[in-house]
Design a protein around this motif. Structure first.
Motif, PDB file in Angstrom:
ATOM      1  N   GLY A 223       0.873  -1.272   0.126  1.00  0.00           N
ATOM      2  CA  GLY A 223       0.091  -0.096   0.007  1.00  0.00           C
ATOM      3  C   GLY A 223       0.869   1.352  -0.098  1.00  0.00           C
ATOM      4  O   GLY A 223       1.885   1.103  -0.447  1.00  0.00           O
ATOM      5  N   MET A 249      -0.714  -8.646   1.072  1.00  0.00           N
ATOM      6  CA  MET A 249      -0.858  -8.185   2.391  1.00  0.00           C
ATOM      7  C   MET A 249      -1.050  -9.038   3.453  1.00  0.00           C
ATOM      8  O   MET A 249      -1.301  -9.964   3.687  1.00  0.00           O
ATOM      9  CB  MET A 249      -2.653  -7.319   2.258  1.00  0.00           C
ATOM     10  N   GLY A 273       1.643  -2.123   8.563  1.00  0.00           N
ATOM     11  CA  GLY A 273       0.390  -1.316   8.834  1.00  0.00           C
ATOM     12  C   GLY A 273      -0.531  -2.062   9.544  1.00  0.00           C
ATOM     13  O   GLY A 273      -0.325  -3.371   9.873  1.00  0.00           O
ATOM     14  N   ASP A 274      -1.457  -1.556  10.431  1.00  0.00           N
ATOM     15  CA  ASP A 274      -2.211  -2.108  11.401  1.00  0.00           C
ATOM     16  C   ASP A 274      -3.189  -3.090  10.699  1.00  0.00           C
ATOM     17  O   ASP A 274      -3.438  -4.280  11.185  1.00  0.00           O
ATOM     18  CB  ASP A 274      -3.045  -1.163  12.120  1.00  0.00           C
ATOM     19  N   ALA A 276      -2.685  -4.865   7.766  1.00  0.00           N
ATOM     20  CA  ALA A 276      -1.690  -5.734   7.350  1.00  0.00           C
ATOM     21  C   ALA A 276      -1.363  -6.660   8.577  1.00  0.00           C
ATOM     22  O   ALA A 276      -1.527  -7.908   8.419  1.00  0.00           O
ATOM     23  CB  ALA A 276      -0.519  -5.537   6.613  1.00  0.00           C
ATOM     24  N   MET A 279      -4.379  -8.732   9.596  1.00  0.00           N
ATOM     25  CA  MET A 279      -4.618  -9.989   8.659  1.00  0.00           C
ATOM     26  C   MET A 279      -3.939 -11.113   8.911  1.00  0.00           C
ATOM     27  O   MET A 279      -4.557 -12.178   8.888  1.00  0.00           O
ATOM     28  CB  MET A 279      -4.276  -9.493   7.313  1.00  0.00           C
ATOM     29  N   HIS A 305      -7.706   1.112   7.032  1.00  0.00           N
ATOM     30  CA  HIS A 305      -7.083   0.789   5.866  1.00  0.00           C
ATOM     31  C   HIS A 305      -6.800   1.970   4.922  1.00  0.00           C
ATOM     32  O   HIS A 305      -7.837   2.153   4.058  1.00  0.00           O
ATOM     33  CB  HIS A 305      -8.024  -0.297   5.128  1.00  0.00           C
ATOM     34  N   SER A 307      -4.817   2.871   2.667  1.00  0.00           N
ATOM     35  CA  SER A 307      -4.364   2.784   1.315  1.00  0.00           C
ATOM     36  C   SER A 307      -5.734   2.639   0.340  1.00  0.00           C
ATOM     37  O   SER A 307      -5.691   2.916  -0.572  1.00  0.00           O
ATOM     38  CB  SER A 307      -3.255   1.678   1.140  1.00  0.00           C
TER      39      SER A 307
END
Ligand SMILES: Cc1ncc(C[n+]2csc(CCOP(=O)(O)OP(=O)(O)O)c2C)c(N)n1
Length: 399
Positions: A223, A249, A273-274, A276, A279, A305, A307
């Motif tokens: 992203g 991701m 990222g939070d 990612a 996930m 999210h 991006s």
């Protein structure tokens, strides 16, 4: 095929590492790997994570396989298609064949059993049924051609593994608390925080990037984070220690872990990222269990999210620092202002890892944000050359 013979073939072809989520068809192999000191097996929390770990190991010059039940091929489709395929990473997949047509099996394997081979092929994997007579030649060809390959393993193909050694486990509870606590409010956007981090990320880099062990390997999540960091200072392709993950991701953490495991002398910084991390939250547990001292996880947490338009994630109520410590990281903390971030980042990369630094940020990005101009293949070759201390020669230049 006796497992010691199978393992000898792996070793003869330089494969000494594997990561996976097991299937009973692979019990001989997993058991063998726990007792053979020349082989190393990492127990992953999902098949996608296993692919990412094997990809990290392979990129760092330690060829690896990812092992999974065919049910888990479904869990790994995105990392295979968005990572192994587009970067053309020569990772070997060992996929069991539950539900093989014509053989009685549990109902949950019926459909996947019918489509396993064709799904592997559709995912861009060179696909073979694991045949003892042909395995060595097919493996050798896959590695010399440098393509991701799947071997579909039918019931009873691998035999004669040792018994697993008895487990003597101690279960931890109620460990340490994060170094910081309280309520955090964002002050910076992601690009501003990345800008502040650059001095540490580029540490050890000279004019022309050299594979010095002190230079950190930096793995950037999917992203806008990757796009922003690339725009900030790598438009001239001078930052060979960077890998921008354009898809897959959630896999930056596992990919970085594979690299850290391959070369304990090299600091690895994963910029996550939070969304990612959530996930593939199981990566925290794998990282804690592997306890790589050179692994440093930085989570840019904007509660969204960003991006894809700023849709909320559950991260404001998910304390990643606490979760990391609960999973076995050695140190974790949350920060939200520039000075505290730069100080903590510089400190973390000097500490024994795994460490996790959660930086609270705002959503939002520039409208005119570009994209990394290296082709995926070149991005992989550049990073792999950096990790292995070899010169990078472009496969086809900028895309
Ligand atoms: C498997 C998968 N699902 C969804 C996407 C689409 N996608 C790309 S980036 C992104 C958001 C990532 O959020 P986060 O990790 O919090 O980073 P941020 O964008 O906030 O910096 C999403 C949902 C994707 N690339 N791959």
């Amino acid at each position: 095929m006796r497992i010691d013979h199978f393992a000898d073939i792996l070793k003869q072809h330089g494969i000494r590492h594997g990561a996976g989520v097991p299937c009973s068809f692979f019990t001989p192999l997993v058991n063998h790997m726990t007792v053979d000191p020349e082989l190393d097996y990492t127990s992953a929390t999902s098949e996608g994570e296993a692919v990412a770990i094997a990809a990290g190991l392979t990129t760092a010059g330690k060829p690896a396989f990812a092992l999974m039940q065919n049910s888990g091929l479904g869990n790994a489709v995105n990392p295979i298609t968005s990572m192994l395929y587009i970067y053309s990473m020569p990772v070997t997949l060992l996929v069991s064949h539950r539900g093989e047509p014509g053989k009685p099996d549990e109902p949950q394997h019926a459909l996947m059993g019918q489509i396993t081979e064709s799904l592997a092929e559709l995912c861009g994997l060179r696909t073979h049924v694991l045949d003892p007579e042909r395995f060595e030649g097919e493996l050798s060809a896959a590695l010399s051609d440098g393509v991701p390959t799947a071997f579909i393993c039918r019931k009873g193909t691998l035999t004669d593994g040792p018994d697993a050694p008895p487990l003597d486990l101690r279960f931890a509870s109620g460990g340490q608390s994060p170094a910081t606590s309280g309520t955090f409010v964002a002050e910076l956007r992601r690009e501003q925080a990345l800008d502040a981090a650059r001095e540490v990320l580029n540490r050890g880099l000279r004019g022309v990037v050299e594979g010095s062990a002190a230079t950190p390997a930096v793995v950037c999540t999917t992203g806008k984070l990757s796009r922003e960091l690339h725009e900030l200072d790598d438009r001239d392709f001078s930052k060979g220690n960077r890998f921008y993950m354009v898809g897959s991701m959630g896999c930056a953490a596992g990919f970085g872990l594979g690299i850290a495991h391959a070369d304990p002398g090299r600091p690895v910084i994963v910029l996550d990222g939070d969304g990612a991390l959530l996930m593939k939250l199981g990566s925290l547990a794998t990282t804690g269990a592997l306890a790589s001292p050179n692994y440093h996880h930085v989570v840019f947490d904007n509660g969204a999210h960003d991006s894809t338009g700023g849709q909320p994630t559950p991260s404001p109520s998910a304390d990643f620092a606490l979760a990391a410590l609960a999973c076995g990281y050695r140190h974790a903390e949350t920060v939200s202002d520039r000075d505290a971030f730069v100080e903590a980042l510089a400190r973390h990369v000097e500490m024994e890892g795994p460490t996790l630094l959660r930086m609270i940020i705002h959503t939002g990005a520039r409208k005119d944000l570009g994209r990394p101009k290296l082709s995926p293949r070149d991005a992989y070759l550049r990073f792999s050359a950096f990790l292995q201390g070899t010169p990078w020669s472009s496969a086809g230049g900028a895309s």
